[in-house]
Enzyme design. Sequence first.
Site, PDB file in Angstrom:
ATOM      1  N   ARG A  94       0.865  -1.169   0.000  1.00 26.93           N
ATOM      2  CA  ARG A  94       0.000   0.000   0.000  1.00 26.93           C
ATOM      3  C   ARG A  94       0.909   1.229   0.000  1.00 26.93           C
ATOM      4  O   ARG A  94       1.821   1.331   0.824  1.00 26.93           O
ATOM      5  CB  ARG A  94      -0.858  -0.004   1.248  1.00 26.93           C
ATOM      6  CG  ARG A  94      -1.687   1.227   1.384  1.00 26.93           C
ATOM      7  CD  ARG A  94      -2.448   1.179   2.674  1.00 26.93           C
ATOM      8  NE  ARG A  94      -3.317   2.339   2.771  1.00 26.93           N
ATOM      9  CZ  ARG A  94      -3.825   2.779   3.907  1.00 26.93           C
ATOM     10  NH1 ARG A  94      -3.542   2.147   5.033  1.00 26.93           N
ATOM     11  NH2 ARG A  94      -4.602   3.824   3.936  1.00 26.93           N
ATOM     12  N   LEU A 210     -15.028   5.232   8.011  1.00 29.78           N
ATOM     13  CA  LEU A 210     -14.848   5.851   9.328  1.00 29.78           C
ATOM     14  C   LEU A 210     -13.931   4.985  10.174  1.00 29.78           C
ATOM     15  O   LEU A 210     -14.338   3.958  10.714  1.00 29.78           O
ATOM     16  CB  LEU A 210     -16.215   6.016  10.018  1.00 29.78           C
ATOM     17  CG  LEU A 210     -17.324   6.673   9.185  1.00 29.78           C
ATOM     18  CD1 LEU A 210     -18.631   6.698   9.955  1.00 29.78           C
ATOM     19  CD2 LEU A 210     -16.919   8.095   8.766  1.00 29.78           C
ATOM     20  N   ARG A 286     -14.396   3.566  20.938  1.00 32.14           N
ATOM     21  CA  ARG A 286     -14.955   2.675  21.971  1.00 32.14           C
ATOM     22  C   ARG A 286     -14.869   3.331  23.346  1.00 32.14           C
ATOM     23  O   ARG A 286     -15.796   3.248  24.151  1.00 32.14           O
ATOM     24  CB  ARG A 286     -14.192   1.345  22.003  1.00 32.14           C
ATOM     25  CG  ARG A 286     -14.606   0.405  20.905  1.00 32.14           C
ATOM     26  CD  ARG A 286     -13.605  -0.683  20.730  1.00 32.14           C
ATOM     27  NE  ARG A 286     -12.316  -0.139  20.289  1.00 32.14           N
ATOM     28  CZ  ARG A 286     -11.340  -0.850  19.753  1.00 32.14           C
ATOM     29  NH1 ARG A 286     -11.478  -2.135  19.612  1.00 32.14           N
ATOM     30  NH2 ARG A 286     -10.227  -0.275  19.351  1.00 32.14           N
ATOM     31  N   GLY A 331     -17.304   2.666  11.294  1.00 30.01           N
ATOM     32  CA  GLY A 331     -18.469   2.426  10.434  1.00 30.01           C
ATOM     33  C   GLY A 331     -18.969   0.992  10.530  1.00 30.01           C
ATOM     34  O   GLY A 331     -20.175   0.737  10.480  1.00 30.01           O
ATOM     35  N   GLU A 384      -8.910  -3.823   2.369  1.00 26.05           N
ATOM     36  CA  GLU A 384      -7.898  -3.152   1.543  1.00 26.05           C
ATOM     37  C   GLU A 384      -6.794  -4.128   1.142  1.00 26.05           C
ATOM     38  O   GLU A 384      -6.313  -4.108   0.018  1.00 26.05           O
ATOM     39  CB  GLU A 384      -7.320  -1.963   2.318  1.00 26.05           C
ATOM     40  CG  GLU A 384      -8.329  -0.845   2.500  1.00 26.05           C
ATOM     41  CD  GLU A 384      -8.059   0.029   3.713  1.00 26.05           C
ATOM     42  OE1 GLU A 384      -8.259  -0.441   4.859  1.00 26.05           O
ATOM     43  OE2 GLU A 384      -7.658   1.184   3.526  1.00 26.05           O
TER      44      GLU A 384
HETATM   45  P1  ADP Z   1      -7.398   2.736  10.939  1.00 25.03           P
HETATM   46  O1  ADP Z   1      -7.913   3.975  10.274  1.00 25.03           O
HETATM   47  O2  ADP Z   1      -6.210   2.991  11.820  1.00 25.03           O
HETATM   48  O3  ADP Z   1      -7.270   1.539  10.023  1.00 25.03           O
HETATM   49  P2  ADP Z   1      -9.724   1.375  11.984  1.00 25.03           P
HETATM   50  O4  ADP Z   1     -10.449   1.345  10.689  1.00 25.03           O
HETATM   51  O5  ADP Z   1      -9.280   0.077  12.573  1.00 25.03           O
HETATM   52  O6  ADP Z   1      -8.520   2.384  11.989  1.00 25.03           O
HETATM   53  O7  ADP Z   1     -10.700   2.100  13.041  1.00 25.03           O
HETATM   54  C1  ADP Z   1     -10.287   2.391  14.326  1.00 25.03           C
HETATM   55  C2  ADP Z   1     -11.481   3.028  15.055  1.00 25.03           C
HETATM   56  O8  ADP Z   1     -12.559   2.069  15.081  1.00 25.03           O
HETATM   57  C3  ADP Z   1     -11.186   3.395  16.495  1.00 25.03           C
HETATM   58  O9  ADP Z   1     -11.730   4.666  16.789  1.00 25.03           O
HETATM   59  C4  ADP Z   1     -11.935   2.327  17.263  1.00 25.03           C
HETATM   60  O10 ADP Z   1     -12.360   2.796  18.518  1.00 25.03           O
HETATM   61  C5  ADP Z   1     -13.128   2.098  16.363  1.00 25.03           C
HETATM   62  N1  ADP Z   1     -13.801   0.843  16.708  1.00 25.03           N
HETATM   63  C6  ADP Z   1     -13.325  -0.414  16.576  1.00 25.03           C
HETATM   64  N2  ADP Z   1     -14.225  -1.298  17.099  1.00 25.03           N
HETATM   65  C7  ADP Z   1     -15.275  -0.563  17.580  1.00 25.03           C
HETATM   66  C8  ADP Z   1     -16.511  -0.883  18.230  1.00 25.03           C
HETATM   67  N3  ADP Z   1     -16.846  -2.134  18.498  1.00 25.03           N
HETATM   68  N4  ADP Z   1     -17.335   0.144  18.540  1.00 25.03           N
HETATM   69  C9  ADP Z   1     -17.007   1.420  18.280  1.00 25.03           C
HETATM   70  N5  ADP Z   1     -15.867   1.785  17.667  1.00 25.03           N
HETATM   71  C10 ADP Z   1     -15.002   0.818  17.317  1.00 25.03           C
END
Ligand code: ADP
Length: 399
Positions: A94, A210, A286, A331, A384
């Site tokens: 990537r 998101l 979270r 999301g 991805e």
């Molecule tokens: P990145 O952009 O680093 O790849 P991710 O797509 O893994 O990140 O997203 C990370 C976000 O997702 C964090 O804010 C995390 O708190 C949120 N997240 C992951 N699991 C949950 C959940 N069960 N409920 C709410 N938010 C979550």
Amino acid sequence: MRASKQSGASAILVINAGSSSIKFALYDASAQSGDRLLDGQISGIGTAAVAADIPDQAGDFGHLPEAADHEAAISWLLWGLGKGGVEIIAAGHRVVHGGPAFSAACLVDLSVEAEIERLIPLARLHNPHNLAAIRAVRALWPDLPQVVCFDTAFHATQPEIATTLALPERLRSAGIRRYGFHGLSYQSVAARLDVALSGGLPQRVIVAHLGNGASLCALREGKSIATTMGFTPLDGLIMGTRPGLTDPGVLLYLLEEQGMSVQQVSRLLQKESGLAGLSGIGADMRVLEASTEPSARFAIDAFCYRIVREAGSLAAALGGLDAFVFTGGIGENSEGVRAKVMDGLAWLGAKPDAAANNARAGREPSLISAAGSPLPVYVVRTDEEGIIAAETARLAGSD
Ligand code: ADP
């Protein structure tokens, strides 16, 4: 860390080298489906807390050097994988910024490496690490085909009017324009939804990626026509630690009136703002959802409000909306954020199905709007790495 199969196959290695982590995955190169064999990551790179989370069958690793930097961590990972039982036949990377030059994934040669290096000023936090991984692979396995997949490339279909910044010609001709990011995620989500829906992908779709980084993309007939990130991933939505859309006058004020240095402003925009800045608690959704602090509630409300406003802007660019899709860590997992955003999209026809929204999202795309909702709303898991593996197999000639 997950491992779904024993090694022994020929595989494609996917590397996603970020600012403090290196994620990797091995995909079965012999299967039509391109199954993921295993994955793992090294996190906390450049800190004392550097740690590896790697399945045993991935290779023979030994001790991770203390305080390993990117070069050391990548070399350690590749040596370990090289000693595993899997024959790696190609590597896919990537790369965050492809600039104006790269509108699709491509095989790596020295000129491609040089162009990615030239693009470092556009993505100092990302491209240097992506390049370090490419060079580490070349140093260890000089004959291995390598493919680069750019987060910007999916947005190459946007019309000039969407990518142009209203700046003088000398700056526009120097490549200062909107590019957009999260393209591999949008490509993955569009492909998955196209396969899952009997009528294929609807004509006008907004996808909300998101995660820690966050953006929206407007898709017309599966192609990106507008997105909320711009010249850099700083623009658009409120993110974990970035403020998104911010009056540039604020930056002038901080530099001219508050005496902040460029480094301080950069740190403010990259690390100290967004959900973390608003809540004063942190960037993790979270944690914010579990908190009873009013500032956490406000941060979530502001995050959702911005999504709804920007969705309105993209719906205008599309001339209407036929579907809305959630993806990314927030999301895919936060029913609270999805419910709030769907409330805000009621004027576009979103009618949530509370039970479907509260159900845990599975591997397949799920519909979370009510039957007969004028605007269908879906949750789609992004993959991805799967896109990188497929592009690598295609370009390296292994499928
Ligand atoms: P990145 O952009 O680093 O790849 P991710 O797509 O893994 O990140 O997203 C990370 C976000 O997702 C964090 O804010 C995390 O708190 C949120 N997240 C992951 N699991 C949950 C959940 N069960 N409920 C709410 N938010 C979550």
